[in-house]
Scaffold this motif. Structure first.
Motif, PDB file in Angstrom:
ATOM      1  N   ARG A 236      93.220 -42.364  34.714  1.00 43.06           N
ATOM      2  CA  ARG A 236      92.560 -40.995  35.258  1.00 43.06           C
ATOM      3  C   ARG A 236      93.596 -40.795  36.319  1.00 43.06           C
ATOM      4  O   ARG A 236      93.674 -39.636  36.729  1.00 43.06           O
ATOM      5  N   ASN A 237      94.430 -41.684  36.827  1.00 41.19           N
ATOM      6  CA  ASN A 237      95.334 -41.328  38.016  1.00 41.19           C
ATOM      7  C   ASN A 237      96.867 -40.770  37.408  1.00 41.19           C
ATOM      8  O   ASN A 237      97.624 -40.350  38.277  1.00 41.19           O
ATOM      9  N   ARG A 238      96.952 -41.118  36.106  1.00 39.14           N
ATOM     10  CA  ARG A 238      98.220 -40.493  35.626  1.00 39.14           C
ATOM     11  C   ARG A 238      97.750 -39.188  34.989  1.00 39.14           C
ATOM     12  O   ARG A 238      97.479 -38.983  33.987  1.00 39.14           O
ATOM     13  N   ARG A 239      97.917 -38.256  35.622  1.00 35.22           N
ATOM     14  CA  ARG A 239      97.409 -36.821  35.515  1.00 35.22           C
ATOM     15  C   ARG A 239      98.210 -35.822  35.989  1.00 35.22           C
ATOM     16  O   ARG A 239      99.260 -35.777  37.018  1.00 35.22           O
ATOM     17  N   VAL A 240      98.083 -34.556  35.439  1.00 34.39           N
ATOM     18  CA  VAL A 240      98.675 -33.255  36.205  1.00 34.39           C
ATOM     19  C   VAL A 240      97.403 -32.507  36.238  1.00 34.39           C
ATOM     20  O   VAL A 240      96.555 -31.985  35.278  1.00 34.39           O
ATOM     21  N   ASP A 241      97.515 -31.866  37.240  1.00 39.38           N
ATOM     22  CA  ASP A 241      96.602 -30.386  37.594  1.00 39.38           C
ATOM     23  C   ASP A 241      97.099 -29.381  37.714  1.00 39.38           C
ATOM     24  O   ASP A 241      97.916 -29.169  38.385  1.00 39.38           O
ATOM     25  N   ILE A 242      96.444 -28.363  36.515  1.00 39.30           N
ATOM     26  CA  ILE A 242      97.133 -26.923  36.604  1.00 39.30           C
ATOM     27  C   ILE A 242      95.852 -26.448  37.375  1.00 39.30           C
ATOM     28  O   ILE A 242      94.688 -26.004  36.799  1.00 39.30           O
ATOM     29  N   VAL A 243      96.348 -25.912  38.347  1.00 36.95           N
ATOM     30  CA  VAL A 243      95.338 -25.137  39.212  1.00 36.95           C
ATOM     31  C   VAL A 243      95.476 -23.582  39.426  1.00 36.95           C
ATOM     32  O   VAL A 243      96.680 -23.164  39.662  1.00 36.95           O
ATOM     33  N   ILE A 244      94.859 -22.802  38.804  1.00 34.81           N
ATOM     34  CA  ILE A 244      94.667 -21.446  38.813  1.00 34.81           C
ATOM     35  C   ILE A 244      94.204 -20.784  40.175  1.00 34.81           C
ATOM     36  O   ILE A 244      92.844 -20.823  40.368  1.00 34.81           O
ATOM     37  N   LEU A 245      94.968 -20.444  41.031  1.00 33.78           N
ATOM     38  CA  LEU A 245      94.613 -19.927  42.493  1.00 33.78           C
ATOM     39  C   LEU A 245      93.963 -18.792  42.632  1.00 33.78           C
ATOM     40  O   LEU A 245      94.365 -17.698  41.956  1.00 33.78           O
ATOM     41  N   SER A 246      92.711 -18.770  43.236  1.00 39.55           N
ATOM     42  CA  SER A 246      92.174 -17.457  43.633  1.00 39.55           C
ATOM     43  C   SER A 246      93.028 -16.640  44.490  1.00 39.55           C
ATOM     44  O   SER A 246      93.598 -17.401  45.349  1.00 39.55           O
ATOM     45  N   ASP A 247      92.831 -15.318  44.421  1.00 35.12           N
ATOM     46  CA  ASP A 247      93.635 -14.616  45.363  1.00 35.12           C
ATOM     47  C   ASP A 247      93.144 -13.819  46.412  1.00 35.12           C
ATOM     48  O   ASP A 247      93.508 -13.008  47.040  1.00 35.12           O
ATOM     49  N   GLN A 248      91.556 -14.406  46.366  1.00 37.36           N
ATOM     50  CA  GLN A 248      90.844 -13.926  47.482  1.00 37.36           C
ATOM     51  C   GLN A 248      90.947 -14.400  48.810  1.00 37.36           C
ATOM     52  O   GLN A 248      91.592 -15.678  48.985  1.00 37.36           O
ATOM     53  N   PRO A 249      90.823 -13.814  49.960  1.00 33.98           N
ATOM     54  CA  PRO A 249      91.077 -14.418  51.259  1.00 33.98           C
ATOM     55  C   PRO A 249      90.209 -15.756  51.564  1.00 33.98           C
ATOM     56  O   PRO A 249      89.004 -15.854  51.037  1.00 33.98           O
ATOM     57  N   GLU A 250      90.410 -16.692  52.329  1.00 36.70           N
ATOM     58  CA  GLU A 250      89.662 -17.826  52.678  1.00 36.70           C
ATOM     59  C   GLU A 250      88.232 -17.598  52.826  1.00 36.70           C
ATOM     60  O   GLU A 250      87.368 -18.062  52.377  1.00 36.70           O
ATOM     61  N   LYS A 251      87.921 -16.529  53.587  1.00 40.34           N
ATOM     62  CA  LYS A 251      86.610 -16.414  53.960  1.00 40.34           C
ATOM     63  C   LYS A 251      85.769 -15.891  52.763  1.00 40.34           C
ATOM     64  O   LYS A 251      84.442 -16.009  52.850  1.00 40.34           O
ATOM     65  N   VAL A 252      86.391 -15.243  51.846  1.00 41.38           N
ATOM     66  CA  VAL A 252      85.725 -15.000  50.676  1.00 41.38           C
ATOM     67  C   VAL A 252      85.402 -16.306  49.749  1.00 41.38           C
ATOM     68  O   VAL A 252      84.431 -16.599  49.168  1.00 41.38           O
ATOM     69  N   ARG A 253      86.671 -17.125  49.719  1.00 47.13           N
ATOM     70  CA  ARG A 253      86.560 -18.442  48.864  1.00 47.13           C
ATOM     71  C   ARG A 253      85.655 -19.340  49.313  1.00 47.13           C
ATOM     72  O   ARG A 253      85.046 -20.108  48.437  1.00 47.13           O
ATOM     73  N   ALA A 254      85.465 -19.220  50.509  1.00 46.06           N
ATOM     74  CA  ALA A 254      84.462 -20.107  51.096  1.00 46.06           C
ATOM     75  C   ALA A 254      82.832 -19.936  50.510  1.00 46.06           C
ATOM     76  O   ALA A 254      81.999 -20.981  50.597  1.00 46.06           O
ATOM     77  N   PHE A 255      82.643 -19.005  49.981  1.00 41.24           N
ATOM     78  CA  PHE A 255      81.392 -18.512  49.226  1.00 41.24           C
ATOM     79  C   PHE A 255      81.312 -19.012  47.851  1.00 41.24           C
ATOM     80  O   PHE A 255      80.407 -18.616  47.208  1.00 41.24           O
ATOM     81  N   ILE A 256      82.453 -19.096  47.382  1.00 35.86           N
ATOM     82  CA  ILE A 256      82.370 -19.308  45.883  1.00 35.86           C
ATOM     83  C   ILE A 256      81.535 -20.345  45.213  1.00 35.86           C
ATOM     84  O   ILE A 256      80.771 -20.028  44.249  1.00 35.86           O
ATOM     85  N   PRO A 257      81.362 -21.609  45.936  1.00 36.22           N
ATOM     86  CA  PRO A 257      80.496 -22.576  45.480  1.00 36.22           C
ATOM     87  C   PRO A 257      79.216 -21.993  45.458  1.00 36.22           C
ATOM     88  O   PRO A 257      78.261 -22.279  44.405  1.00 36.22           O
ATOM     89  N   ASP A 258      78.573 -21.141  46.374  1.00 39.30           N
ATOM     90  CA  ASP A 258      77.258 -20.696  46.738  1.00 39.30           C
ATOM     91  C   ASP A 258      76.951 -19.841  45.303  1.00 39.30           C
ATOM     92  O   ASP A 258      76.012 -19.658  44.780  1.00 39.30           O
ATOM     93  N   ALA A 259      78.194 -19.032  45.255  1.00 36.19           N
ATOM     94  CA  ALA A 259      78.068 -17.816  44.062  1.00 36.19           C
ATOM     95  C   ALA A 259      77.848 -18.491  42.633  1.00 36.19           C
ATOM     96  O   ALA A 259      76.963 -18.082  41.893  1.00 36.19           O
ATOM     97  N   LEU A 260      78.412 -19.719  42.556  1.00 35.10           N
ATOM     98  CA  LEU A 260      78.420 -20.262  41.098  1.00 35.10           C
ATOM     99  C   LEU A 260      76.974 -20.818  41.130  1.00 35.10           C
ATOM    100  O   LEU A 260      76.696 -20.927  40.024  1.00 35.10           O
ATOM    101  N   LYS A 261      76.497 -21.439  42.226  1.00 37.68           N
ATOM    102  CA  LYS A 261      75.033 -22.065  42.008  1.00 37.68           C
ATOM    103  C   LYS A 261      74.015 -20.643  41.752  1.00 37.68           C
ATOM    104  O   LYS A 261      73.038 -20.826  40.960  1.00 37.68           O
TER     105      LYS A 261
END
Length: 269
Positions: A236-261
């Motif tokens: 599980r530690n031999r891995r590669v993470d491909i992260v598609i980064l959000s282009d929103q500012p940090e203050k918007v991204r902070a609310f993403i977990p709440d939006a998902l819920k």
């Protein structure tokens, strides 16, 4: 005697005066009629569904009719601790919801493609404040022990998620990881970096992801997800993470977990 009475009623309000107070009442009546016709005209094109919600809400509020809980909310769900915040806060919540929906759509497209080709095993898709992460887990599935080369299965998985990533036009961070221990490389940094670069090259050279949108990072064994007590955990530690980064500012991204819920709750209804 009659002349005295006429003089007492002077000022234009006696028998010989001009009493124009009726004009005030007439003007009021005309105003009321005009307002009535304006309201009737506005109601002629009213949305029936919205009008019904308004009628029920008013009836319940005045205690005339018991209709239970009336839910007229169709916008963003606001947490109790966020009530009373300024308009900027509410706009951030709305943007976070849109971003969450966009990331969920990307995730669903990847899951559909991987499932259709039987490649979903050992691929973990998660969404957080950073964006959408595609985690390729397992040395035997994607990378051989102490080797950076992609296996055939790894190439197939990347070729499924690659077109979805390309279409999103978002920034991508390819992050390499390695398990603790002795390697054929000077350190786990070089090994994890070689793995990340291998995934990056596949995305760019085979799947058409723009060169300016993707970069590789080597974390070595610094960010373990499990301990290395067994071979299975080491994988599980031999891995590669491909992260598609959000282009929103940090203050918007902070609310993403709440939006998902909030979205998850709505979809369960």
């Amino acid at each position: 005697m009659s002349s005295r009475r006429r003089r007492r009623g002077g000022g234009g309000h006696g028998e010989d005066g001009h009493d124009e107070r009726w004009l005030v009442s007439y003007a009021d009546m005309v105003t009321v009629l005009m307002i009535t016709f304006i309201v009737l005209f506005a109601m002629s094109s009213v949305d029936a569904q919205k009008f019904e919600k308004l009628r029920n809400s008013l009836a319940t509020g005045f205690g005339q009719t018991e209709v239970g809980k009336v839910d007229t909310a169709t916008g963003t769900v606001v947490r109790a601790e966020d009530a009373g915040k300024d308009a900027e806060g509410f706009s951030e919540l709305a943007l976070a919801r849109k971003e969450a929906e966009k990331l969920l759509a990307l995730k669903a497209a990847m899951e559909k493609g991987l499932g259709a080709k039987g490649l979903a095993r050992n691929v973990e898709l998660t969404i957080d404040q950073r964006g959408l992460s595609v985690r390729l887990v397992g040395a035997q599935t994607f990378f051989l022990a102490d080797r950076p080369e992609l296996t055939a299965r790894a190439a197939q998985v990347i070729d499924v998620v690659g077109p979805v990533i390309r279409a999103s036009r978002l920034e991508v961070s390819v992050e390499g990881h390695a398990a603790h221990g002795v390697t054929a490389y000077p350190s786990t940094w070089e090994l994890s970096g070689a793995r990340a670069i291998g995934v990056l090259r596949r995305l760019v050279e085979h799947d058409g992801v723009a060169r300016g949108k993707v970069g590789a990072v080597a974390y070595g064994s610094a960010r373990q997800v499990t301990d290395d007590s067994t071979e299975e955990l080491m994988e599980r530690n031999r891995r590669v993470d491909i992260v598609i980064l959000s282009d929103q500012p940090e203050k918007v991204r902070a609310f993403i977990p709440d939006a998902l819920k909030a979205i998850a709750v709505e979809r369960k209804r």
